[in-house]
Design an enzyme around this catalytic site. Sequence first.
Site, PDB file in Angstrom:
ATOM      1  N   GLU A 168       0.800  -1.226   0.000  1.00  0.00           N
ATOM      2  CA  GLU A 168       0.000   0.000   0.000  1.00  0.00           C
ATOM      3  C   GLU A 168       0.833   1.276   0.000  1.00  0.00           C
ATOM      4  OE1 GLU A 168      -2.378  -3.388   1.528  1.00  0.00           O
ATOM      5  OE2 GLU A 168      -0.441  -2.545   2.124  1.00  0.00           O
ATOM      6  N   HIS A 194     -14.808  -1.814   2.970  1.00  0.00           N
ATOM      7  CA  HIS A 194     -14.942  -2.587   4.204  1.00  0.00           C
ATOM      8  C   HIS A 194     -14.737  -1.704   5.434  1.00  0.00           C
ATOM      9  CE1 HIS A 194     -14.643  -5.644   1.181  1.00  0.00           C
ATOM     10  NE2 HIS A 194     -14.804  -6.615   2.057  1.00  0.00           N
ATOM     11  N   ARG A 215     -19.023  -2.786   2.932  1.00  0.00           N
ATOM     12  CA  ARG A 215     -19.184  -4.118   2.356  1.00  0.00           C
ATOM     13  C   ARG A 215     -20.645  -4.536   2.195  1.00  0.00           C
ATOM     14  NH1 ARG A 215     -16.973  -9.754   5.080  1.00  0.00           N
ATOM     15  NH2 ARG A 215     -18.192 -11.176   3.794  1.00  0.00           N
TER      16      ARG A 215
END
Length: 382
Positions: free
Chosen positions: A235, A284, A342
């Site tokens: 990331e 999420h 989600r």
Amino acid sequence: GIALNAKRLEKLDYRTYVLMGDGETAEGGVWEAAALAAYYQLDNLVAIVDVNRLGQSQPTMHGDHVDSYAKKFSGFGWHTIVIDGHDMGAILDAFDQSRSVKNSPVAIIAHTKKGKGVSFLEDKDGWHGKPVKKGEELEKALAELPLKGNPPKLRITVPSGTSQPSLVVKHSMEAPEYKLGDLVATREAYGTALVKLGKANSSVVAIDGDTKNSTFADRFMNVFPDRFFEAFIAEQNMVGVAVGLSKCGKIPFASTFGAFFGRSMDHLRMAGISMANIKCVGSHCGVSIGEDGPSQMALEDLAFFRTLPQAVVFYPCDAVSTEKVVALAADYQGIVYIRTSRPKTPVLYQNEELFHIGGSKTVRSSAHDRLTFFTAWKPNSS
């Protein structure tokens, strides 16, 4: 990101040079970048590593063992060239050699000495970020640094052709097409919106950290494979690539689970300082993914992104608001973070609903209200 833009997106004969210190190669972000550059065979990328042995507080991990650096870069798939960093002829020869390497990035490992040529500075610890004092100390240093002979003539090559970045094509983005009450996850609406945005604006590109089938960034990849980059589970470098692409005029949307952006906060902080135009999308979010456990729950991400200079944070609650904020994110010059969820949530807004940066939407209220719920998803009506 700059090298990827030149080679994969624009097909330009530009080369990217990165000057690095030996101490910083202890950073994991360096090797995230090294791995991805080799994966994409970026033979237009050259790193020059200044191996002078000394860090800020003590010798570096490998000292002046240049072979250790060469082995590391070679292990990541780079072509390595080890030189005397004080020999201008060797430096020029290394640059010449780097231009002939195909299908892999090049690392020039330059062995140098800090304070070269000055007796009380050369290869001495304790001088990191410390200037010599005016007066006797400065005079002695200058006296020990006479210009000797003529330096090698620089061999400057003008690139052939007239490579230019492609023109940006813009159209109006298609409107949402949902019915009130439809159950659609906001992460899925993001994937739909990104495709629409890609059709409307040719400068939009997407990057994902091996979560594209959960963030729904794979929808963009399927329609625009040449404008999609897989960053894998790295990331920090994903954000770095996005910054590079943005500095080349692209509008990058970088996506992963919201919790994983925590790993890239230093890169995001530097992106803010650099006034980068990047869009981050974290899926999420919140506690609604309870079955996946706390390691997957994005909770702190909201606070992280709110600390970045001029950053905008969107938290859409349904498919319509998600598509609208994706369009707003593309138009905003600066860092934008979009939180997506989600679970499937009901569509609350008409397709024509207007949204803007800042504020919130009141779904229901009355004169007798005693409590306000501020949320990004609609609880069960019971």
